[in-house]
Scaffold this motif. Structure first.
Motif: not given
Lengths: 174, 535
Positions: A55-57, A59-60, B312, B531
């Motif tokens: 989900c790109n989490g 990667e962050l 996050l 995504s």
């Protein structure tokens, strides 16, 4: 800009001390790495990150490893642009069916000896996407996995601890 | 491309004044009206879209239930200043609907996705190639009432890229595995020497079947999936889903939860902008700014972690309210954070502004013209750098932003530099918003027994089918989320439309005529989500 540089020179780096290598990671790696490959690698690992549907989490947080606070390169860990330059494939995501072939080809393009790190909940067991028609599932169903770093996403300190355990192991000369 | 905002014919009533003529209004749809139309009404809609450039297409999705398949188009009136929103629905008993792609190019990829996922045929679709379906699922039309299985082991069909012919042209294929720590997607450049003649994107590599996974799930489970649609917008997507569910159920959440959601949303916006401004400079080989801005991003994430228990803030916004209340020390920590960021951010902006060698790379690079941005109803910094002042926090607007003071920065140049400046201004606005929210947020309510109830309500059981919609501003732009809940309270259909759907196509236009080496700058300045788009 010169004020910034001057301050950096006089005050020293903002980089924080390293976390201790993850005990779980060390245990998992025990016995997996041949003495010959240890000698060849020394104390540095080149990592190729492959997003196989994340989900790109993750990667962050991998990006955060490169910031001056964590400064991953001081440990000899380096993210590289090509699988041809890599010792480690760090794979994120539940391996979508649309990415499975690209992941396999990336693995084929990585020279031996090589290790695979499954990074994050999705790469380990599919996470919330497990069972989807569009996902293959855990990374280990596509390529062999040597180390798992859990978390959704893993915090940078956890990523660092996992990668350091890989490094320690590859450096210890039995 | 010309600006089409003011081309509405003055002689005929605009579509939003005669929505009732399209068909009856559905009762169970909130908060905006939904009109059920027929084929003739849908053709009227296409006719209006062609004549009235102020009519923005902000969403297009399909649904399947016992009554068959439907397509839904969400529209906004951008010319009148009211910003009215409405949905028009067309039943497709014969599995077809007239395409909107000829009058709104933004519909092309949405309709290709509908064809892939539902098997409906968009008649006259200007580009009928598959989009999300790469022929590898072992399944066709996964969201249709009757999906068909295919041979999953057969080699996938080849995907013809659009032809581009001429003397001296060569192609550069890039991806899906990219050189950096980035999401996967394929870019096919056709270049003449260094100059890009055409860029074609192929996305869908991270399609995870999110919409199918959510179907039939309890709302709490679906919220966990939505929180992982796009990691950088986890808060905004969670808010959009929660607001859509709450609208459908007619639920008013505790005021403190409303303010805490906005607090998280602004922290998310702040973190993303700080990281991206540095990354854009880094793509122009000016690593200094990334080295100094990425610690600021880290400071925001650590503050978020200290306040809400997750860097996050994933799963912190749930339908009914927010999952944890802010930590007791949180408000002071965030005020310290904003004071620190104000002190450290301004000198770095001055560095960006002073470096002519950096501006040489960003000025006049990757221009997105206003007319094109309008046709795609582009939101966020992409739209605002090209003269579009839309911001879901202002219009349609939602609490608590309606009570807060902030400006929506707008520029008209449409280049990389303009997109950087919009983000810089938005950092400043978010800092102010965080301070306002902390000062004005309702206190922790205490019951007579001294127990503090968390700002979270149990979802009511309404015992009938309901539908709700939400428009929420993520750091990237406006998210549209539509949800249909079954009578038993589970999710029957949810469609989250990430802002990237309307921004990715503009990147293809932005790079045209630029040099290949400027693609990273253009790409990062637009920063579409893979995504969030691939679902």
């Amino acid at each position: 800009m010169f004020n910034h540089i001057l301050r950096a020179l006089t005050k020293g780096p903002v980089t924080e001390p390293a976390p201790s290598p993850s005990a779980d990671g060390l245990a998992e790696l025990a016995g997996r790495i041949e003495a010959a490959s240890r000698a060849r690698l020394g104390r540095s690992l080149s990592i190729r990150a492959v997003d196989a549907g994340s989900c790109n989490g993750c990667e962050l947080e991998l990006h955060a490893l490169n910031n001056p606070i964590y400064d991953v390169e001081r440990f000899g860990l380096r993210f590289v642009a090509s699988p041809r330059h890599a010792d480690v494939l760090l794979v994120t995501g539940p391996v979508t069916k649309n990415m499975a072939e690209a992941l396999r080809r990336t693995w084929d393009a990585t020279p031996d000896p090589k290790w695979v790190v499954a990074c994050g909940a999705c790469a380990i067991d599919g996470g919330v996407f497990a069972g989807s028609y569009a996902c293959v599932g855990p990374v280990e169903t596509v390529i062999p996995v040597d180390l798992r770093i859990p978390g959704c996403p893993p915090r940078p300190a956890e990523l660092l601890a996992g990668l350091l355990s890989l490094l320690e192991h590859s450096a210890s000369r039995g | 491309m010309t600006d089409q905002t003011d081309t509405a014919s003055p002689n005929t009533a605009r579509l939003f004044d005669r929505l009732d003529t399209l068909g009856p209004r559905a009762v169970e749809h909130r908060p905006w009206p939904r009109h059920l139309t027929d084929r003739a009404g849908w053709l009227t809609l296409i006719d209006d879209l062609e004549k009235d450039g102020g009519l923005a297409l902000i969403g297009l999705w399909a649904d399947a239930d016992a009554g068959g398949h439907k397509v839904h188009a969400a529209l906004r009136d951008e010319a009148s200043g009211t910003g009215a929103v409405a949905v028009v629905s067309l039943p497709c008993p014969d599995g077809r609907f007239p395409s909107l792609s000829a009058v709104r190019p933004s519909a092309i990829r949405l309709e290709r996705a509908i064809q892939d996922l539902f098997g409906l045929v968009a008649e006259g679709l200007t580009d009928p190639r598959p989009w999300l379906d790469h022929g590898r699922w072992g399944l066709r039309h996964p969201l249709a009432n009757t999906p068909t299985t295919t041979d999953g082991t057969a080699p996938p069909p080849s995907y013809p890229v659009l032809p581009c012919e001429g003397e001296g042209l060569h192609q550069i294929p890039v991806g899906p595995v990219h050189a950096g720590i980035i999401e996967p997607g394929h870019f096919r450049f056709t270049a003449n020497g260094e100059t890009v003649v055409r860029l074609e994107e192929r996305l869908g590599y991270v399609h995870k079947g999110v919409e199918a996974l959510m179907r039939g799930q309890p709302v709490e489970r679906a919220a966990k999936i939505i929180a992982r649609l796009s990691g950088d917008s986890t808060v905004a997507h969670s808010i959009a889903f929660a607001q859509a569910v709450e609208a459908a159920l007619g639920l008013t959440i505790p005021p403190r939860a409303v303010w805490l959601r906005a607090l998280m949303a602004e922290l998310e916006r702040l973190a993303n902008h700080l990281g991206d401004i540095g990354a854009i400079a880094n793509d122009a080989a000016f690593s200094f700014l990334l080295a100094h801005l990425s610690p600021l991003r880290e400071a925001v994430l650590r503050a978020a972690d200290a306040c809400f228990g997750h860097r996050l803030m994933m799963d912190c916004v749930v339908p009914g309210g927010v999952a944890p209340d802010i930590a007791a020390t949180g408000p002071q920590r965030l005020l310290d954070l904003t004071a620190d960021l104000r002190r450290r951010f301004a000198p770095l902006v001055a560095v960006y502004d002073d470096k002519s060698s950096l501006q040489d790379r960003t000025l006049t690079t990757g221009v997105i013209h206003r007319g094109l941005a309008n046709r795609f109803a582009a939101g966020g910094f992409v739209g605002r750098a090209s003269g579009r002042d839309g911001d879901a926090r202002k219009s349609p607007g939602y609490a608590p932003y309606t009570d807060l003071e902030f400006e929506v920065p707008v520029l008209t140049e449409g280049d990389v530099n303009a997109r950087v400046w919009i983000r810089i201004r938005e950092v400043e606005q978010s800092l102010s918003l965080i301070e306002q929210i902390i000062r004005r947020m309702p206190g922790v309510p205490r019951g007579p027994d001294g127990i503090t109830p968390p700002p979270l309500l149990t979802l009511p059981s309404v015992g009938e089918e309901r539908a709700g919609m939400a428009l929420v501003e993520s750091f990237r732009g406006e998210i549209l989320t539509w949800v249909r809940l079954s009578a038993d309270g589970t999710v029957a259909r949810c469609h989250p439309r990430d802002p990237s759907w309307f921004q990715w196509p503009l990147l293809e236009a932005a790079i045209e005529g630029n040099i290949v080496a400027d693609f990273p700058l253009c790409n990062k300045s637009v920063n579409g989500s893979y995504s969030g788009h691939d679902l």
